[in-house]
Write an enzyme that holds these catalytic residues in place. Structure first.
Site, PDB file in Angstrom:
ATOM      1  N   SER A 323       0.819  -1.212   0.000  1.00  0.00           N
ATOM      2  CA  SER A 323       0.000   0.000   0.000  1.00  0.00           C
ATOM      3  C   SER A 323       0.853   1.264   0.000  1.00  0.00           C
ATOM      4  CB  SER A 323      -0.929   0.007   1.219  1.00  0.00           C
ATOM      5  OG  SER A 323      -0.205   0.339   2.390  1.00  0.00           O
ATOM      6  N   CYS A 324       0.176   2.393  -0.212  1.00  0.00           N
ATOM      7  CA  CYS A 324       0.864   3.690  -0.229  1.00  0.00           C
ATOM      8  C   CYS A 324       1.084   4.261   1.168  1.00  0.00           C
ATOM      9  CB  CYS A 324       0.056   4.694  -1.051  1.00  0.00           C
ATOM     10  SG  CYS A 324      -0.069   4.291  -2.806  1.00  0.00           S
ATOM     11  N   ASP A 325       0.643   3.555   2.185  1.00  0.00           N
ATOM     12  CA  ASP A 325       0.734   4.047   3.562  1.00  0.00           C
ATOM     13  C   ASP A 325       2.079   3.654   4.177  1.00  0.00           C
ATOM     14  OD1 ASP A 325       0.328   4.410   6.429  1.00  0.00           O
ATOM     15  OD2 ASP A 325      -1.803   4.587   5.962  1.00  0.00           O
ATOM     16  N   SER A 326       2.779   4.617   4.759  1.00  0.00           N
ATOM     17  CA  SER A 326       4.086   4.338   5.372  1.00  0.00           C
ATOM     18  C   SER A 326       3.968   3.484   6.631  1.00  0.00           C
ATOM     19  CB  SER A 326       4.802   5.650   5.710  1.00  0.00           C
ATOM     20  OG  SER A 326       4.029   6.421   6.614  1.00  0.00           O
ATOM     21  N   ASN A 362      -6.786   0.714   0.145  1.00  0.00           N
ATOM     22  CA  ASN A 362      -5.970   1.113  -0.997  1.00  0.00           C
ATOM     23  C   ASN A 362      -6.274   0.282  -2.246  1.00  0.00           C
ATOM     24  OD1 ASN A 362      -2.461   2.257  -0.907  1.00  0.00           O
ATOM     25  ND2 ASN A 362      -4.205   3.012  -2.048  1.00  0.00           N
TER      26      ASN A 362
END
Length: 372
Positions: A323-326, A362
C-alpha cells in the site's frame, strides 16, 4: 518440529507447483489442522474444546474442523452466520465476548445458544432482557505477563466485583454457572494459568457462600505457537493446567477456546516480491501482502519466519507491504538471501489472525484461502 515443518513445506511447494493461482494467498494444511484439533484438550480432564472462530473464519476451514465435532466460540452475527450455513448445533456454540451487540443477542437466542459471557452490570441487564434464564459466566481479570498480545485491559473484573456480578445475574433471572478468563494471546508463560486458576478457585468459594455453584470454568485460549522462538508445547501447558485444576476444580466442566493454536502453524502465506530498494543504509523489500490485507499482527509484535528461493548474498531487510501508507511495514532486520523481484516469498505460521484482520484498503484485495 523441524521434520514437521519440512513435511509441511513439501506439501506447500507441491501445491504451488501444481496450481497457477496468483499470489498473495493463504494455504491451510489439513494434516496440521487435524493434528492440532485432536491434541488440544487431550491432557485436561472434563474438557470441551470450542474453536475461536475469529482466528480464521474461512468457511472451508470451519467446515473441516466441524467434521471433528468440536465446539465453536463466536462473538458476532457474522460468525454465527458461518455456523448456520454448516448447520452447527447450538449446543456446540458459546459466546465469550463480554459486550455483545443487540442484533447478535437476538439472533443467538433465536438459534438456541445457551452460554453467554459478561463482565458488567450493563451486560447483565442486556442479558436479562434478551437471554432470560440462559447460562452465563463472568470474565475475571488475570495477569497477562508473558503474552505477546495482552487482553487484560479491555475486559474482565476483579474478584469482588465478579462475585457481585454473579449474584446480580442470579437476581435478574439468569443462570450464573461459570467463570472465564484469558491469559493473553500467544502466552509463553505457563505460570499465568496457575495464577488464573487459583484466582478463579477463590472466586468459586466466595460465591458458593451466596448459594451459587460454579459448574463450568472457561480457561480461554492463549496456547502459543512457534513463530521465531521456542515456546512451551501443548502437552507441557496442559499437564500444568490439569494439575492445578485437580486442586481447585476437580469435578468442574472445563471449556477451552483455542484459536491460534489450531490454525496458526497450519498456514503459509504465499506472496510475491514486487520491489526492492536501498534507502540510506536500509535494504527494503516490498511484497504484495501487507499490514492492511493480511499481516496486521506484525504491528503488535508478532514476528514471522520468511523463506525465499534465492542463493544470493544474505542481507538485512525491512519488509513492507504494497500500500501507499508508510504504516505498512511488516518487519525489520530480517536476514534473507537477496531475492529477485517477481519471485515468491513464503511466510510461515500465518494461519491465525491474518485473513480475519484483512481489509481492502488502498484497493488491494483480501487474499484467498485454500485448504490443502
Amino acid at each position: 518440529m523441524t521434520n514437521h515443518k519440512n513435511t509441511l513445506m513439501d506439501r506447500i511447494l507441491n501445491w504451488i507447483a501444481s496450481h497457477d493461482d496468483e499470489p498473495p494467498y493463504l494455504l491451510l494444511d489439513r494434516e496440521i489442522l487435524k493434528e492440532k484439533i485432536s491434541l488440544i484438550g487431550r491432557g485436561i480432564k472434563n474438557s470441551k474444546v470450542f474453536y475461536a472462530v475469529k482466528a480464521n473464519p474461512d468457511i472451508d476451514v470451519i467446515r473441516y474442523l466441524n467434521s471433528f465435532n468440536v465446539g465453536f466460540e463466536i462473538a458476532s452475527e457474522g460468525e454465527l452466520a458461518i455456523l448456520k450455513q454448516l448447520n452447527v448445533e447450538p449446543e456446540r456454540i458459546i459466546t465469550s465476548n463480554p459486550v455483545k451487540t443487540f442484533k447478535f443477542l437476538k439472533e443467538a437466542v433465536e438459534y438456541g445458544i445457551e452460554y453467554y459471557a459478561f463482565d458488567s452490570i450493563a451486560e447483565v441487564e442486556k442479558l436479562a432482557k434478551y437471554t432470560p434464564r440462559k447460562k452465563v459466566y463472568v470474565r475475571l481479570t488475570v495477569p497477562n505477563e508473558g503474552s505477546e498480545w495482552p487482553l487484560s485491559k479491555k475486559f474482565g473484573v476483579e474478584m469482588e466485583e465478579a462475585a457481585q456480578l454473579l449474584i446480580y445475574a442470579k437476581q435478574r433471572g439468569l443462570d450464573p454457572i461459570g467463570i472465564t478468563f484469558h491469559v493473553g494471546s500467544q502466552c509463553s508463560n505457563v505460570y499465568n494459568w496457575h495464577t488464573a486458576i487459583h484466582k478463579a478457585g477463590q472466586l468459586k468459594e466466595l460465591v458458593r457462600k451466596n448459594g451459587i455453584e460454579i459448574k463450568m470454568l472457561n480457561i480461554g485460549g492463549g496456547y502459543p505457537i512457534e513463530y521465531t522462538k521456542k515456546v512451551p508445547s501443548i502437552e507441557t501447558i496442559e499437564t500444568k493446567i490439569n494439575s492445578i485444576l485437580e486442586e481447585y476444580f476437580p469435578d468442574t466442566e472445563i471449556f477451552i477456546e483455542p484459536g491460534r493454536a489450531v490454525v496458526g502453524d497450519a498456514g503459509v502465506f504465499v506472496s510475491r516480491i514486487i520491489g526492492k530498494a536501498q534507502r540510506g543504509d536500509e535494504n527494503w523489500l516490498y511484497i504484495d501482502v501487507g499490514v492492511f490485507n493480511g499481516l496486521m499482527e506484525s504491528i503488535g509484535g508478532i514476528k514471522y519466519q520468511y523463506i525465499v528461493g534465492s542463493r544470493g548474498e544474505e542481507k538485512e531487510w525491512t519488509i513492507a507491504g504494497p500500500s501507499c501508507d508508510s504504516f505498512d511495514v511488516i518487519d525489520r532486520e530480517v536476514v534473507l538471501p537477496e531475492p529477485d523481484v517477481g519471485s515468491l516469498i513464503l511466510i510461515l505460521s500465518a494461519g491465525a489472525y491474518t485473513i480475519s484482520y484483512a481489509s481492502e484498503f488502498n484497493g488491494f484485495s483480501t487474499p484467498k484461502t485454500f485448504l490443502i
